[in-house]
Scaffold this active site. Structure first.
Site, PDB file in Angstrom:
ATOM      1  N   GLU A  18       4.546   0.686  -4.249  1.00 15.86           N
ATOM      2  CA  GLU A  18       4.750   0.207  -2.874  1.00 15.86           C
ATOM      3  C   GLU A  18       5.611  -1.049  -2.828  1.00 15.86           C
ATOM      4  O   GLU A  18       6.196  -1.354  -1.798  1.00 15.86           O
ATOM      5  CB  GLU A  18       3.411  -0.029  -2.175  1.00 15.86           C
ATOM      6  N   HIS A  21       3.791   5.236   0.229  1.00 12.91           N
ATOM      7  CA  HIS A  21       3.034   4.144   0.842  1.00 12.91           C
ATOM      8  C   HIS A  21       3.409   4.104   2.321  1.00 12.91           C
ATOM      9  O   HIS A  21       4.581   4.230   2.674  1.00 12.91           O
ATOM     10  CB  HIS A  21       3.427   2.827   0.159  1.00 12.91           C
TER      11      HIS A  21
HETATM   12 MG   LIG Z   1      -1.500  -0.273  -2.015  1.00 15.77          MG
END
Ligand SMILES: [Mg+2]
Length: 374
Positions: free
Chosen positions: A249, A299
């Site tokens: 992410e 993400h």
């Molecule tokens: Mg995370």
């Protein structure tokens, strides 16, 4: 058709605290054109830093702000504009926050192309393979195990088949973390996919211990147990872990993800489309991953602008096991669109209007708008 302006709008909750929730302030981008069509995007990081990168004047051939690079150009030439932004920022960019800023503009450019052609972004990518995407409930970890069990039961009741808890009360003592997951597993039963997101790194040996303990609870993945740059640590952990390990992410660009896959050995990666380089770059990352049998589970902890962009992308992917779905009660998530994106039975329909297929609720934009000059 020409770009006339790139408008940056910071939205911020009345109170912002340093916890694991990075949907307390956001940067929305509007790319305006001379034909009255406006593209909507968002970039997900420190909003005021992003704003500076977009607005900065020329400093040097390869040190330029993004807005002066794009104004006056045709927004439909997305590949050309992406490359232009990347090449003219290489002295201070290439990764990190500049790629995050490029992401926001790139999403808005795809929205424009969709609106110009009257097609949803997934059609511009060659067409959808599915009209809805499975989502997992993503929640901050409470400080008490009983509260975690209660939240888990609520999310299952709401129809989710996958659950993730992250940050918050986790990471202090991995033995506690494992016990908490055991309590949740007992409450929700064997059929629900459980995921754990450490958010901040734990010592390597603790990560190995936790990865083994979580396998006893059949945990779907363990996210970010190590520091984002500890690629050798990830490679060692993935090699011994019976639980799938994820990260990504905080990573940007196909080069960063190539390193995560090739050096870090990751088998699941989590690019964020409002950070990694946008819709243009995530497709390159996904192609790289597919070649190596690495799964992409993006993400997605931000506004419904990112939720729609992620749905548009996943709709076109051969492998799309899950999309993250933020279940916090936050107006920047639940009220930003005229028609907020909602889950039903653990899945979300892919918007099929032109572009991202979304419309901002301008009243909410004005209510949470944060002006640098006060
Ligand atoms: Mg995370």
């Amino acid at each position: 058709m020409k770009i006339t302006d790139i408008e940056t709008i910071i939205l911020r909750l009345p109170e912002v605290v340093a916890n694991g929730d990075n949907l307390q302030d956001v940067l929305i981008i509007k790319v305006h054109t001379d034909e009255g069509i406006t593209g909507i995007g968002e970039a997900h990081t420190a909003p005021t830093v992003l704003k500076a990168i977009i607005d900065a004047p020329v400093s040097h051939l390869t040190t330029q702000g993004l807005k002066p690079l794009l104004v006056g150009r045709d927004p439909r030439r997305i590949n050309e504009l992406w490359t232009r932004m990347y090449r003219h920022t290489t002295s201070y960019g290439r990764r990190g926050v500049v790629l995050q800023a490029i992401s926001g503009i790139d999403i808005a450019l795809w929205d424009i192309l969709g609106k110009v052609t009257g097609r949803p972004v997934h059609q511009l990518f060659g067409g959808a393979l599915r009209d809805s995407v499975p989502v997992y409930a993503s929640d901050l970890s409470p400080a008490e195990p009983a509260a975690m069990v209660e939240l888990a039961e609520r999310h299952v009741e709401a129809g989710f088949r996958g659950l993730k808890f992250g940050w918050g009360g986790l990471g202090g003592d991995v033995r506690h973390d494992a016990k908490w997951v055991g309590a949740v597993r007992e409450a929700v039963g064997a059929e629900i996919d459980l995921m754990l997101d450490m958010g901040t790194p734990v010592p390597f040996d603790s990560a190995v211990w936790l990865a083994h303990a979580l396998a006893e609870q059949d945990v779907y993945f363990l996210e970010e147990p190590l520091a984002p740059d500890d690629l050798d640590g990830f490679a060692q952990l993935v090699a011994v872990s019976p639980t799938p390990i994820t990260t990504g992410e905080k990573e940007t660009s196909r080069f960063g993800f190539r390193d995560l896959i090739e050096r870090g050995g990751l088998r699941i990666i989590q690019p964020d489309i409002a950070r990694c380089g946008g819709l243009t770059e995530v497709r390159r990352i996904a192609a790289l991953a597919e070649l190596r049998n690495v799964r992409v589970i993006p993400h997605c902890w931000s506004t419904d602008i990112l939720v729609s962009a992620t749905l548009q992308f996943l709709a076109t992917q051969t492998d799309a096991p899950y999309q993250e779905f933020n279940v916090m009660d936050n107006p920047l998530k639940t009220e930003l669109l005229v028609e907020p994106i909602q889950q039903q039975n653990g899945a979300v329909r892919v918007p099929d209007g032109p572009g991202l297929g979304i419309e901002l609720n301008e009243e909410i934009v004005e209510r949470y708008r944060w002006r640098l000059d006060g």
